[in-house]
Scaffold this motif. Structure first.
Motif, PDB file in Angstrom:
ATOM      1  N   GLU A  73       0.831  -1.207   0.000  1.00 13.71           N
ATOM      2  CA  GLU A  73       0.000   0.000   0.000  1.00 13.71           C
ATOM      3  C   GLU A  73       0.865   1.255   0.000  1.00 13.71           C
ATOM      4  O   GLU A  73       0.572   2.221  -0.721  1.00 13.71           O
ATOM      5  CB  GLU A  73      -0.923   0.009   1.229  1.00 13.71           C
TER       6      GLU A  73
ATOM      7  N   GLU B 132       2.264   1.875  -3.408  1.00 16.82           N
ATOM      8  CA  GLU B 132       1.230   2.429  -4.291  1.00 16.82           C
ATOM      9  C   GLU B 132       1.015   3.919  -4.011  1.00 16.82           C
ATOM     10  O   GLU B 132       0.885   4.724  -4.941  1.00 16.82           O
ATOM     11  CB  GLU B 132      -0.082   1.663  -4.112  1.00 16.82           C
ATOM     12  N   GLU B 133       0.984   4.271  -2.714  1.00 17.47           N
ATOM     13  CA  GLU B 133       0.818   5.686  -2.352  1.00 17.47           C
ATOM     14  C   GLU B 133       1.987   6.520  -2.872  1.00 17.47           C
ATOM     15  O   GLU B 133       1.791   7.627  -3.397  1.00 17.47           O
ATOM     16  CB  GLU B 133       0.709   5.847  -0.831  1.00 17.47           C
ATOM     17  N   GLU B 134       3.211   5.984  -2.736  1.00 21.44           N
ATOM     18  CA  GLU B 134       4.392   6.698  -3.230  1.00 21.44           C
ATOM     19  C   GLU B 134       4.307   6.912  -4.740  1.00 21.44           C
ATOM     20  O   GLU B 134       4.639   7.990  -5.244  1.00 21.44           O
ATOM     21  CB  GLU B 134       5.668   5.922  -2.893  1.00 21.44           C
ATOM     22  N   GLU B 135       3.855   5.879  -5.454  1.00 15.03           N
ATOM     23  CA  GLU B 135       3.713   6.011  -6.906  1.00 15.03           C
ATOM     24  C   GLU B 135       2.681   7.087  -7.259  1.00 15.03           C
ATOM     25  O   GLU B 135       2.890   7.885  -8.184  1.00 15.03           O
ATOM     26  CB  GLU B 135       3.295   4.668  -7.519  1.00 15.03           C
ATOM     27  N   LYS B 136       1.570   7.135  -6.494  1.00 13.50           N
ATOM     28  CA  LYS B 136       0.559   8.163  -6.740  1.00 13.50           C
ATOM     29  C   LYS B 136       1.123   9.557  -6.508  1.00 13.50           C
ATOM     30  O   LYS B 136       0.889  10.482  -7.289  1.00 13.50           O
ATOM     31  CB  LYS B 136      -0.660   7.941  -5.838  1.00 13.50           C
ATOM     32  N   VAL B 137       1.902   9.700  -5.414  1.00 16.19           N
ATOM     33  CA  VAL B 137       2.514  10.995  -5.109  1.00 16.19           C
ATOM     34  C   VAL B 137       3.482  11.391  -6.222  1.00 16.19           C
ATOM     35  O   VAL B 137       3.512  12.554  -6.658  1.00 16.19           O
ATOM     36  CB  VAL B 137       3.238  10.948  -3.734  1.00 16.19           C
TER      37      VAL B 137
ATOM     38  N   GLU C 198       3.376  10.449  -9.375  1.00 21.14           N
ATOM     39  CA  GLU C 198       2.572  10.820 -10.549  1.00 21.14           C
ATOM     40  C   GLU C 198       2.016  12.231 -10.387  1.00 21.14           C
ATOM     41  O   GLU C 198       2.047  13.045 -11.319  1.00 21.14           O
ATOM     42  CB  GLU C 198       1.415   9.824 -10.742  1.00 21.14           C
ATOM     43  N   TYR C 199       1.511  12.538  -9.190  1.00 24.85           N
ATOM     44  CA  TYR C 199       0.951  13.865  -8.916  1.00 24.85           C
ATOM     45  C   TYR C 199       2.014  14.947  -9.105  1.00 24.85           C
ATOM     46  O   TYR C 199       1.789  15.965  -9.753  1.00 24.85           O
ATOM     47  CB  TYR C 199       0.381  13.894  -7.495  1.00 24.85           C
TER      48      TYR C 199
END
Length: 201
Positions: free
Chosen positions: A147, A150-155, A157-158
């Motif tokens: 998890e 995944e959060e790091e990847e979202k950050v 991407e943002y």
């Protein structure tokens, strides 16, 4: 007749101390009798128990070894048992040998298994339960790590989108500045007319 010299001992035979040798014989007989009694009673062997070490069967897999005729047993091809001082050619037979009667006797164990008490069984259940709980915690930990990734990847991407947005904005600002500074006819002569997008006013 010839005279026999005096002071010289012609008795060359050994003199035996009968009492000393009788004592030695009695001690020897006593030891032999004790050994016979032990053999009659049987040797007290330990009960069979689980191994507390891992058997290394994989270290020699895929390796070629040159074996000399006069090489010692432990360096000849195969698996060497240092308790029984024998060589077994493959891993299955080596496991059979280690679990066999001859090897266990040489280790000082009988082939009888120790009876487990109720307390030992309860302790074993507790150990297994703790192990399962630890595996569950590990699973939870791995799930949590997934998890977090995944959060790091979202950050990431943002942030990447933000960076692109800033670059796009900066490029648009530069185009507007160029349009404002240059005369449109001059820009057309230089070939800049087709690059930037012009806003209609």
């Amino acid at each position: 007749m010839a005279e026999v010299p005096t002071g010289h001992n012609d008795d060359f035979r050994r003199k035996w101390d009968k009492e000393f040798f009788e004592k030695l014989a009695r001690e020897r007989l006593k030891k032999e009798k004790e050994e016979k009694d032990v053999v009659k009673k049987g040797v007290k062997r330990e009960r069979l128990k689980a191994r507390e070490y891992r058997i290394d069967l994989d270290s020699q897999v895929g390796k070629s070894v040159v074996v000399a005729k006069n090489a010692p047993l432990d360096q000849s091809g195969g698996y060497y048992c240092n308790v029984c001082e024998c060589v077994v050619k493959d891993s299955i037979n080596f496991l059979d040998h280690i679990n066999g009667k001859k090897h266990q006797r040489n280790m000082g164990m009988s082939m009888r298994v120790e009876q487990s008490s109720l307390e030992q069984v309860k302790k074993r259940f507790e150990i297994v339960k703790k192990r399962k709980d630890e595996e569950k915690k590990k699973y939870d930990f791995e799930e949590r790590m997934k998890e977090l990734r995944e959060e790091e990847e979202k950050v990431k991407e943002y942030r990447k989108e933000k960076r692109k947005e800033r670059k796009r904005k900066a490029r648009d600002d530069d185009d507007i500045d160029i349009d404002e500074e240059m005369d449109p006819e001059m820009a057309a002569m230089m070939g800049f007319s087709g690059f930037g997008s012009k806003k209609s006013q």
